[in-house]
Design an enzyme around this catalytic site. Structure first.
Site, PDB file in Angstrom:
ATOM      1  N   TYR A 142      42.932  52.019  40.068  1.00 30.05           N
ATOM      2  CA  TYR A 142      43.564  50.862  39.190  1.00 30.05           C
ATOM      3  C   TYR A 142      44.902  50.964  39.420  1.00 30.05           C
ATOM      4  CZ  TYR A 142      38.673  50.610  37.898  1.00 30.05           C
ATOM      5  OH  TYR A 142      37.301  50.278  37.856  1.00 30.05           O
ATOM      6  N   TYR A 181      35.929  43.879  34.001  1.00 27.39           N
ATOM      7  CA  TYR A 181      36.335  44.699  32.706  1.00 27.39           C
ATOM      8  C   TYR A 181      37.903  45.493  32.866  1.00 27.39           C
ATOM      9  CZ  TYR A 181      35.836  49.604  33.404  1.00 27.39           C
ATOM     10  OH  TYR A 181      36.056  50.939  33.550  1.00 27.39           O
ATOM     11  N   ARG A 182      38.310  45.671  34.237  1.00 27.33           N
ATOM     12  CA  ARG A 182      39.471  46.446  34.511  1.00 27.33           C
ATOM     13  C   ARG A 182      39.884  46.034  35.791  1.00 27.33           C
ATOM     14  NH1 ARG A 182      38.590  52.796  33.704  1.00 27.33           N
ATOM     15  NH2 ARG A 182      40.445  53.824  34.173  1.00 27.33           N
TER      16      ARG A 182
END
Ligand code: ADP
Length: 525
Positions: free
Chosen positions: A91, A468-469
């Site tokens: 991420y 969600y991310r």
């Protein structure tokens, strides 16, 4: 001179700010060399790594030092990007969203402040990793488990703030958080919930406190710097069972989810069970080139041959049952009966005493033991392995799971990638995680990985799903998908941002939330 400057700042101004920071945290805790800053680049960037490069990193040792760092950042309007241990791999790692930001690295603040066995919680600082907390509990004989995420080297604080998840009954990390200490952009220090009481007795025991509750506001946001965090721990069970069910057919996914959901809802299965795709399971045991040498997605024939040879299911359900042996037996019988109706499903289970360690590497997480098994995946494709994840929230219905899977698999194949993924079962939702595995030295693969991610996010949006991310490169894109009433949610986030951080110094762009000072950077990397 550092290779990157903070945006809108002259070299001379930056020098003065750095001199100020050196006086606060000490020379050796201000990183400006290219070699030192390399650690703050995203190792798995699905594109140009320098797009998210930091201008410096600061490693404070205390709340007071953080407050002094903030004073200087406010004075010069220099954006800071907070990380706890900076291992947010897939991420963005430790890299900031806005290039030229200064990373505020909290790894030196690594005290386990308190463990309470009676009430089953810990209070930790940002630098405490899951490995650290696990070792501390074990070494001191506490009968408490941690709930590790896939890679145990990350921090409890970072993972919880990102709403990460694990595998035990305490798998929903945001839900097991209780009480925080937060430093705001203006240097004010607050404690949430019951922590508001000066000589408090229940900071880690009762989440709401009195009046509005703010903990969730500091998760996946850029509203504050969390310096302490309470986490509920699972009492070590007297015994546990680790089960695996292998399923033969691709379309079984629908039935698996529809059988699993009621078992999660009625708490027969309390852990965050994982429905692992066959290829992901196989990647833990072998490398791709053993089965297929071609460039595109692995064809069905090679996939089927691999799964047969490795004796791995097309889908593999990993679950755990915790409790006394009688309770485990009763629950196990229910699980067996429930899944017996899936043709050719094969169930196996191993029972352990509460203090025994499971033998299989991948299973350790389900027994509260941190591991690094997630990194096997990097070898799957060969070369310098990296991954970036597509993480849509999936309603816990078989129809939705099959729909997302089919969509992702087809789109991935179009770009030449295998479906490497699975679903982790919350109660009413599933976390669907699909990893795009690529060789970061192969420019073509890097570009395709980035394009695939964008296509997947558009597909998801069109079907009514949201992530969600998201990786730094897609944070704006992901936020824009939450567009009800012309983006009312993001407008609220930015109104709050401007109120709390008028100079826009804390993590501009995080989660698509841009302060007024940097709003023109939205969508731009
Ligand atoms: P990990 O625990 O995996 O090493 P990181 O330290 O990389 O996680 O943190 C992940 C993300 O969470 C960061 O990019 C940042 O946005 C946020 N974050 C981490 N620690 C803090 C903190 N102490 N205060 C505020 N935000 C944080």
């Amino acid at each position: 001179m550092p290779p990157t400057l903070p945006p809108k700042l002259s070299a001379a101004q930056f020098d003065r700010a750095l001199a100020g920071w050196r006086a606060v945290v000490g020379d050796s805790h201000v990183v400006t060399s290219a070699a030192g800053l390399a650690a703050y680049l995203d190792p798995f960037a699905p594109g140009e790594r320098a797009a998210f490069s930091a201008s410096a990193a600061l490693l404070p040792a205390s709340v007071d030092e953080i407050r002094a760092v903030l004073r200087i950042a406010n004075q010069y309007r220099i954006p800071l990007w907070t990380v706890s241990t900076g291992r947010n791999f897939a991420y963005g790692g430790a890299a900031p969203r806005l290039a030229g930001s200064v990373v505020l690295d909290l790894q030196r603040m690594n005290r386990i402040i308190e463990v309470n066995e009676t009430l089953a919680y810990a209070l930790v600082e940002p630098g405490v990793s899951y490995f650290d907390l696990y070792a501390h509990l074990r070494d001191n004989g506490y009968k408490l488990w941690v709930d590790p995420p896939a890679a145990g080297w990350g921090s409890v604080v970072g993972n919880t703030l990102e709403r990460g998840f694990g595998y035990t009954a305490y798998g929903d990390h945001a839900a097991t958080q209780c009480g925080m200490e937060v430093v705001l952009a203006n240097g004010d220090v607050l404690r949430t919930g019951m922590g508001g009481i000066e000589i408090g007795t229940a900071w880690q025991l009762y989440q709401p406190g009195y009046g509005p509750s703010f903990d969730a506001m500091f998760m996946q946001s850029n509203y504050g710097i969390v310096t302490k965090l309470g986490v509920w721990l699972m009492p070590a069970p007297p015994a546990y069972l680790l089960g695996e069910i292998q399923f033969r057919h691709e379309a079984d996914l629908e039935t698996i989810v529809d059988i699993l959901r009621p078992l999660r809802l009625d708490e027969t299965i309390r852990n965050h069970a994982v429905i692992e795709g066959g290829l992901r399971r196989a990647a833990g045991l072998s490398a791709r080139q053993q089965w297929y040498e071609g460039t595109g997605a692995m064809p069905e024939s090679a996939l089927a041959a691999m799964l047969a040879k490795l004796d791995v299911g097309r889908w593999n359900l990993h679950f755990a049952l915790y409790g006394t042996p009688e309770l485990i037996d009763a629950r196990y019988a229910i699980v067996q009966r429930a899944f017996a109706r899936v043709p050719q499903a094969r169930l196996s289970a191993a029972r352990y005493a509460g203090d025994a360690q499971p033998t299989g590497g991948g299973d350790r997480n389900l027994a509260g033991i941190p591991a690094m098994s997630a990194f096997r995946m990097l070898d799957w494709r060969g070369g310098a392995g990296a991954h970036v994840d597509f993480s849509p929230v999936c309603p816990a219905t078989g129809r939705d799971a099959l729909r997302q899977y089919t969509m992702v698999k087809a789109r991935a194949a179009e770009y030449g990638f295998d479906y490497y993924g699975g679903f982790t079962a919350g109660v009413r939702h599933l976390h669907h995680i699909f990893a795009v595995i690529f060789d970061r030295d192969d420019a073509n693969q890097v570009e395709l990985a980035g394009e695939l991610l964008r296509s997947l996010m558009s597909d998801a949006r069109a079907a009514g799903y949201g992530e969600y991310r998201a990786h730094l490169a897609y944070m704006d894109f992901a936020a824009a998908q939450y567009s009800f009433n012309d983006g009312a949610l993001l407008r609220l986030s930015e109104t709050i941002k401007d109120a709390l951080d008028p100079n826009g110094i804390l993590a501009p762009g995080k989660q698509g939330i841009w302060p007024a000072a940097w709003r023109d950077r939205r969508g731009y990397t």
